[in-house]
Design a protein around this motif. Structure first.
Motif, mmCIF file in Angstrom:
data_model
loop_
_atom_site.group_PDB
_atom_site.id
_atom_site.type_symbol
_atom_site.label_atom_id
_atom_site.label_comp_id
_atom_site.label_asym_id
_atom_site.label_seq_id
_atom_site.Cartn_x
_atom_site.Cartn_y
_atom_site.Cartn_z
ATOM 1 N N HIS A 24 -15.341 15.529 -28.248
ATOM 2 C CA HIS A 24 -15.274 15.329 -26.180
ATOM 3 C C HIS A 24 -15.072 16.648 -25.492
ATOM 4 C CE1 HIS A 24 -15.962 11.192 -27.013
ATOM 5 N NE2 HIS A 24 -15.264 11.581 -28.276
ATOM 6 N N GLU A 25 -14.645 17.157 -25.926
ATOM 7 C CA GLU A 25 -14.208 18.440 -25.373
ATOM 8 C C GLU A 25 -14.549 19.843 -25.320
ATOM 9 O OE1 GLU A 25 -9.950 19.855 -26.370
ATOM 10 O OE2 GLU A 25 -9.111 17.942 -24.989
ATOM 11 N N GLY A 26 -15.871 19.696 -26.836
ATOM 12 C CA GLY A 26 -16.721 20.718 -26.804
ATOM 13 C C GLY A 26 -16.415 22.194 -26.991
ATOM 14 N N GLN A 27 -14.996 21.718 -28.092
ATOM 15 C CA GLN A 27 -14.277 23.317 -28.696
ATOM 16 C C GLN A 27 -15.107 23.565 -30.141
ATOM 17 O OE1 GLN A 27 -10.585 23.102 -29.119
ATOM 18 N NE2 GLN A 27 -10.184 21.543 -27.078
ATOM 19 N N TYR A 28 -15.746 24.828 -30.189
ATOM 20 C CA TYR A 28 -15.901 24.948 -32.137
ATOM 21 C C TYR A 28 -14.922 25.580 -32.210
ATOM 22 C CZ TYR A 28 -17.847 28.147 -35.084
ATOM 23 O OH TYR A 28 -18.356 29.091 -35.977
ATOM 24 N N LEU A 29 -14.301 25.462 -33.458
ATOM 25 C CA LEU A 29 -13.514 24.906 -34.548
ATOM 26 C C LEU A 29 -13.802 25.316 -35.619
ATOM 27 C CD1 LEU A 29 -11.507 22.038 -33.519
ATOM 28 C CD2 LEU A 29 -10.803 23.950 -32.540
#
Length: 352
Positions: A67-72
């Motif tokens: 939903h936030e499009g973060q790369y982790l």
């Protein structure tokens, strides 16, 4: 629209810009739970707070990545050995894509690719893979194979499915229900079908989350007697109800969630004709739902056959099966992160 009254009263405080159905505030024992280095062969070995922690991490990763499009890249530089004695769609795809999405390297291994139990003992395989990878997931026929792997492995081992348990499926099921209903405590889940590995995992988990469990299996297809006894102890400990019957409509009465699974598992093909006869009357239909709670939903771990549930239910708005399948990815990611790192969720704690 389904009733959200139950969900609303589960919420302690309304948070700005976050759905009241899914989160609560405050710090509890969940903040202190650390699962690094653990193996997961069965949720029987995990306590209530530990299971809740896994679901919280899974929901957090889903929110941040999807939903936030973060790369982790939480697993960058790490690798996982994925041993598959049985074919798979959801377990393989969720694990392989999930581990890669977190920056790690998944290695898919069938019985034609490695020597597990053939030309090399399970003990030797466990020791070799422990030196080459950071994590082992195995989808096997016999639960004893997993126990052997864990005994001689120096890295965590995950049960991707065995004849006795299917814990990673149950994590996805309960995340799906938590998302839909807002909280889990007080829900009633009705299992209508075979007394198999998925049911065993429900029985080792439901009470720890405050969930009542009603079970209907044909005579001769009941769940393992030892697991039933443990489930009764858990129900008493956590104040939930466990009800067993051979009458599907009796099991479905007043339930929030109707669940079934295949009647003929891999390795049981020769029993198909007899099993279809023995399971007559167990198909889940809208008639089954008519005696359930007004807000009832449907789950199935897939793949599904029409004799188990008809199209009217399976493709209806009440069916959560495709969200359930997607959540296999987020929950296996949450599990792998929890076993390999000391990750702390960023989003508010889920309400259970």
């Amino acid at each position: 629209m389904f009733s959200v009254k139950k969900s609303f009263f589960c919420v302690l405080k309304i948070l700005p810009n976050i759905s009241v159905r899914n989160f609560c505030t405050g710090h509890t024992a969940l903040d202190k739970v650390n699962l690094m280095g653990r193996s997961l062969l069965t949720l029987r070995d995990f306590g209530s707070d530990e299971i809740k922690r896994l679901l919280w991490i899974s929901r957090d990763l889903k929110h941040r990545i999807k939903h936030e499009g973060q790369y982790l890249p939480l697993l960058q530089g790490k690798s996982i050995a994925m041993i598959f004695e049985k074919r798979s769609t959801r377990t393989r795809m969720s694990t392989e894509t999930g581990f890669a999405l977190l920056g790690g390297h998944p290695c898919f291994l069938t019985s034609q690719d490695i020597h597990l139990g053939t030309n090399e003992s399970t003990t030797d395989t466990a020791r070799v893979l422990s030196g080459l990878t950071d994590l082992i997931l195995a989808r096997v026929y016999s639960h004893s194979t997993l126990e052997e792997l864990q005994k001689d492995s120096s890295v965590p081992v995950i049960n991707g499915l065995s004849d006795l348990y299917h814990p990673i499926q149950i994590l996805a099921d309960f995340l799906t229900l938590q998302e839909h209903y807002g909280c889990l405590s007080g829900l009633t889940v009705s299992w209508i079908g075979d007394g198999n590995n998925v049911l065993h995992s429900f029985m080792m988990t439901a009470a720890k989350l405050g969930v009542h469990l009603r079970v209907a299996t044909p005579k001769g297809y009941e769940p393992d007697g030892g697991i039933v006894q443990e489930a009764k102890i858990l129900s008493k400990q956590f104040g939930t109800q466990l009800f067993l019957t051979s009458n599907p409509m009796e099991a479905a009465h007043g339930s929030n969630v109707l669940v079934t699974d295949t009647w003929v598992s891999m390795g049981q093909e020769e029993e198909k004709v007899q099993r279809l006869k023995d399971f007559h009357g167990y198909q889940i239909t809208m008639q089954t739902g008519a005696v359930a709670s007004p807000d009832w939903t449907f789950l199935h771990c897939l793949p599904r056959k029409q004799e188990e549930v008809d199209d009217q239910v399976f493709y209806s708005p009440r069916s959560l099966v495709f969200l359930e399948a997607e959540n296999r990815k987020w929950t296996i990611m949450g599990l792998m992160v929890a076993l390999l790192t000391d990750y702390k969720p960023k989003m508010p704690m889920l309400k259970f």
